[in-house]
Write a protein that holds these residues in place. Structure first.
Motif, PDB file in Angstrom:
ATOM      1  N   UNK A   1       0.709  -1.298  -0.096  1.00 34.89           N
ATOM      2  CA  UNK A   1       0.052   0.092  -0.051  1.00 34.89           C
ATOM      3  C   UNK A   1       0.727   1.176   0.122  1.00 34.89           C
ATOM      4  N   UNK A   2       1.907   1.186   0.878  1.00 32.51           N
ATOM      5  CA  UNK A   2       2.826   2.229   0.930  1.00 32.51           C
ATOM      6  C   UNK A   2       3.477   2.395  -0.300  1.00 32.51           C
ATOM      7  N   UNK A   3       3.841   1.504  -1.089  1.00 33.35           N
ATOM      8  CA  UNK A   3       4.492   1.598  -2.444  1.00 33.35           C
ATOM      9  C   UNK A   3       3.498   2.330  -3.499  1.00 33.35           C
ATOM     10  N   UNK A   4       2.336   1.907  -3.326  1.00 28.60           N
ATOM     11  CA  UNK A   4       1.364   2.428  -4.279  1.00 28.60           C
ATOM     12  C   UNK A   4       1.179   3.885  -4.087  1.00 28.60           C
TER      13      UNK A   4
ATOM     14  N   UNK B   1       4.091   5.673  -5.366  1.00 28.33           N
ATOM     15  CA  UNK B   1       4.276   5.588  -6.824  1.00 28.33           C
ATOM     16  C   UNK B   1       3.093   6.818  -7.245  1.00 28.33           C
ATOM     17  N   UNK B   2       2.068   6.609  -6.874  1.00 29.86           N
ATOM     18  CA  UNK B   2       1.243   8.000  -7.285  1.00 29.86           C
ATOM     19  C   UNK B   2       1.914   9.205  -7.067  1.00 29.86           C
ATOM     20  N   UNK B   3       2.566   9.591  -5.622  1.00 29.62           N
ATOM     21  CA  UNK B   3       3.247  10.703  -5.532  1.00 29.62           C
ATOM     22  C   UNK B   3       4.329  10.949  -6.512  1.00 29.62           C
TER      23      UNK B   3
ATOM     24  N   UNK C   1       4.469   9.920  -9.681  1.00 25.74           N
ATOM     25  CA  UNK C   1       3.756  10.147 -10.894  1.00 25.74           C
ATOM     26  C   UNK C   1       3.404  11.688 -10.837  1.00 25.74           C
ATOM     27  N   UNK C   2       2.651  12.197  -9.778  1.00 28.51           N
ATOM     28  CA  UNK C   2       2.517  13.634  -9.445  1.00 28.51           C
ATOM     29  C   UNK C   2       3.475  14.582  -9.691  1.00 28.51           C
ATOM     30  N   UNK C   3       4.449  14.109  -8.925  1.00 23.52           N
ATOM     31  CA  UNK C   3       5.855  15.032  -8.981  1.00 23.52           C
ATOM     32  C   UNK C   3       6.435  14.907 -10.531  1.00 23.52           C
ATOM     33  N   UNK C   4       6.349  13.858 -11.152  1.00 25.00           N
ATOM     34  CA  UNK C   4       6.696  13.928 -12.412  1.00 25.00           C
ATOM     35  C   UNK C   4       5.977  14.464 -13.426  1.00 25.00           C
TER      36      UNK C   4
END
Length: 116
Positions: A50-53, A56-58, A60-63
């Motif tokens: 869950x933490x990895x997900x 990963x979302x964070x 992608x948002x930063x990218x």
């Protein structure tokens, strides 16, 4: 004597059965502990996933924000280049105007000297 042998035999049977029960109890306890450890490991794995997900979302948002910043930076760089060109043109126009003004003043000065 038969009673003693019978009691002794029953005692041995109970002793042997007691050992099996204690072994079974110990095995049950060990299996319970093992199951608890496995459950805890599973919970930690689920939490880690869950933490990895979330990470990963964070990421992608930063990218995405980074990509937007690159585009904005490019646009601003183009605007700076245009402004620098305009500044250069304005400086050249100002220099030409000064030159024209100075020539006019020199000519007037010469005319004034000639008139006197």
């Amino acid at each position: 004597m038969k009673k003693v042998l019978l009691i002794f035999t029953v005692f041995i049977i109970i002793s042997c059965t007691g050992d099996d029960n204690s072994k079974t109890t110990i095995q049950n306890e060990l299996e319970s502990e093992k199951d608890l450890i496995i459950d805890q490991i599973n919970k930690e794995l689920i939490l880690s996933e869950s933490n990895l997900d979330i990470l990963s979302k964070d990421l992608k948002a930063l990218q995405s924000k980074f990509d937007e910043s690159i585009i904005e930076n490019s646009i601003l760089s183009e605007q700076i280049d245009k402004l620098l060109e305009e500044k250069l043109l304005l400086e050249m126009s100002l220099k030409n105007l000064r030159t024209q003004y100075e020539q006019t003043q020199i000519e007037k000065s010469i005319e004034n000297k000639n008139i006197k």
